[in-house]
Design an enzyme around this catalytic site. Structure first.
Site, short mmCIF file in Angstrom:
data_model
loop_
_atom_site.label_atom_id
_atom_site.label_comp_id
_atom_site.label_asym_id
_atom_site.label_seq_id
_atom_site.Cartn_x
_atom_site.Cartn_y
_atom_site.Cartn_z
N CYS A 88 0.92 -1.27 -0.12
CA CYS A 88 0.08 0.06 -0.06
C CYS A 88 0.73 1.18 -0.07
O CYS A 88 0.47 2.40 -0.08
CB CYS A 88 -0.92 0.08 1.35
SG CYS A 88 -2.15 -1.41 1.01
N HIS A 342 -9.15 3.78 -1.41
CA HIS A 342 -7.86 3.61 -1.36
C HIS A 342 -7.54 2.70 -2.65
O HIS A 342 -7.11 1.40 -2.47
CB HIS A 342 -7.35 2.65 -0.18
CG HIS A 342 -6.02 2.26 0.14
ND1 HIS A 342 -4.97 2.92 -0.37
CD2 HIS A 342 -5.26 1.05 0.59
CE1 HIS A 342 -3.82 2.43 -0.15
NE2 HIS A 342 -4.11 1.15 0.57
#
Lengths: 394, 394
Positions: A88, A342
């Site tokens: 991420c 996200h």
């Protein structure tokens, strides 16, 4: 520490984040990159090289598994295009790779773009289910991303005597912030009661403690300070950019030195970025922070890992309004991952774009008044890697 | 052109390449990295940052989809680890990323490592079947990697009047070279007759015109020139490193300016690297070349794209022995991809290690006498991206 103040962000471009079933990966990449180039006042044809952040091309049809996606979307040939990926933290790694190349003097003006299409798959194939490595037996035993961050949440609440309301306060704050962000996935305010009564994902994390699964892209144009001084209309300087790591794939479970109260990778990345930026008192020296909040607990402990607040006090500062827009040190005025969503490769680039726009005073109704220096932070893995970028007014 | 002569290769490490069913991805990564560190005379703990090249983690169990693999294999925390990926140029992109970071002055001594486990899947899942993007309808019509390179082979043979024997000559040469490389996947000499009589893969490319599917890892330690001068036992300089791109995923099929006689990405990458290295006459100024030979035709046309030979004469120079060990300009004395195999992320790093070892005069029975400057070249995509590194004696 040669990156420091040698590389400028001279343009930003962010697509709407959301359930973009009608948009392809390549069209999102194109929109973000051309918007960033427009903002920088350059043609895409003037960009000398590009770095692409995409984390999970296997969630889709492998588009984005190489930087040929940039070549195809932008007609970028014959220039260099390179993909980076790091869980991420992928988006900020694209920014870092581009910044290092500029700092090396190899290029004067380049593109960093992150993009991810995540909504085209059924939820069981979503990031929440797949962000963890697949081969290990624990995955078959429910070690999902919410499950892993729930361990941190449980420990934090227990150790410092908070209730679930402190977690809910993150979601409420960030969703309120997002009402000012036309590009956020969710722009609807939430109440503490709504967050607490949402279906449980992994105790104590409910559904509204989790980032949604989202499509989107973001881009920045980086340039040497020299180029910026000669050509840019508005620009900010990268004062520092650091990456840290903690362990391999199973940090939260297998390392004995993990106290489940924070993320060592964040602390390492921040130490590196702060050293480059000359930051010794981050709470006093930063005007705003975009902090990785994939789960509500993530924001709280990371604000401590970033040195903004002492251990155990991140929750109290949050509840006191310190991190709300208008407070002493606003965190995630964009709405954060909680509200923006996200799209993994895009997130770190979006954060750098947000902090840039804030420092340039063009963040509209979510503007942090007088913002001169800000920080963007990505966590990946969970906790395996982290990236921190400090940006400041030129 | 600031990379030029500012970054040194101070250590190399390469595992055996082959069908390594008994070795894990992480153990291969560990072996290559620690060998490179040993060769550099440093502890792994002294390396300040790392870049990992792995192209297709989805072929395995997603190990290597982030740089956490480095953290895990080497106990590398809390230092920065970053994964790069760019089709079959992935390995050299890891070297380039590390070199740019050193050239920026951000680090003094770093690791670039490439690794790929490709043999744990059934052949229909192998790179040859999967190296092309999956979503497009043409893949369902047989547009495999051999099928795409066969278009180039057919056109080349037709245009310049060669027969299949010129293709076979690449396989024969490189397999002969590999008899001197204890780490090659295949070390058995081939005859032209064997190559020509092998089962057809995609006419005119037979099975022995294709690289095998292989496991392996390779690593190099890079350092600033200053660090090398103070600390290194033996080292070479990166004189230039360039990347070029041509089109997106379907370059060979959809671009009208493709003449099917070469790779524009290679020409762009070479132009960039040669500019940095001050090379104007590559045939005269290079002593050896490691050239991407995923298929036999790939080597022939790439030697032309690299400017070693005029268009159409690469085949004739090959047949005349120019590129054989002992000839004027040896190409793929390691055995190339044809014999070493092509664990994608590892290949570019292995090539850089090979050229380094040659320049340092430690290549054993495959040593190119008096080698002072050499080139390593990766092609990916097919033809979408390429990378070229020029290395020279310090």
């Amino acid at each position: 520490m040669p990156i420091s103040n040698q590389v400028a962000v001279v343009g930003t471009g962010v697509t709407r984040f959301g359930e973009l079933y009608d948009r392809s990966y390549l069209s999102l990449l194109h929109e973000a990159a051309t918007a960033a180039a427009d903002d920088a006042g350059v043609e895409v044809g003037a960009l000398e090289a590009a770095w692409l952040g995409t984390a999970e091309p296997q969630l889709g049809a492998l588009v984005g598994d190489s930087a040929a996606a940039v070549t195809e979307a932008l007609g970028f040939a014959p220039r260099p295009v390179t993909r980076v990926a790091n869980f991420c933290a992928t988006g900020m790694e694209a920014v870092r790779a581009a910044a290092l190349a500029v700092a090396a003097g190899e290029y004067e003006v380049v593109l960093a773009v992150g993009a991810e299409k995540m909504r085209d798959l059924a939820p069981r194939e979503s990031l929440v289910a797949k962000a963890v490595e697949q081969s290990h037996p624990v995955i078959a035993k429910g070690r999902t991303a919410p499950g892993q961050f729930a361990l941190v949440a449980s420990r934090y609440l227990h150790t410092y005597g908070y209730g679930r309301d402190v977690l809910a306060a993150v979601a409420v704050k960030n969703h309120q912030h997002a009402t000012n962000n036309p590009k956020a996935h969710y722009r609807t305010p939430l109440t503490v009661e709504q967050v607490l009564s949402a279906p449980m994902a992994a105790e104590p994390l409910g559904l509204l403690d989790c980032t949604p699964t989202t499509d989107g892209a973001a881009a920045v144009v980086l340039a040497s300070r020299r180029w910026a001084e000669r050509n840019a209309r508005q620009w900010v300087l990268i004062q520092g950019i650091g990456v840290g790591s903690y362990a391999g794939y199973y940090p939260a479970l297998f390392r004995r030195d993990n106290d489940f109260l924070g993320f060592a990778a964040t602390r390492a990345a921040a130490a590196s970025a702060y050293r480059q930026a000359g930051i010794t008192d981050p709470r006093a020296q930063l005007d705003l922070v975009e902090c990785h909040d994939c789960f509500t607990i993530t924001e709280i402990v990371n604000t401590e890992d970033l040195g903004l607040f002492a251990s155990g006090t991140g929750g109290a500062e949050l509840l006191a309004g310190t991190t709300t827009l208008g407070g002493e040190l606003p965190v995630n005025v964009s709405g954060g991952l909680q509200s923006c969503g996200h799209p993994v490769g895009a997130t770190g680039v979006r954060m750098v774009a947000e902090v840039t726009d804030q420092i340039l005073g063009r963040a509209g109704s979510r503007q942090v008044r007088g913002a001169r220096r800000g920080l963007a932070h990505n966590l990946g893995g969970p906790g395996a890697v982290a990236a921190v970028t400090v940006l400041g007014a030129a």
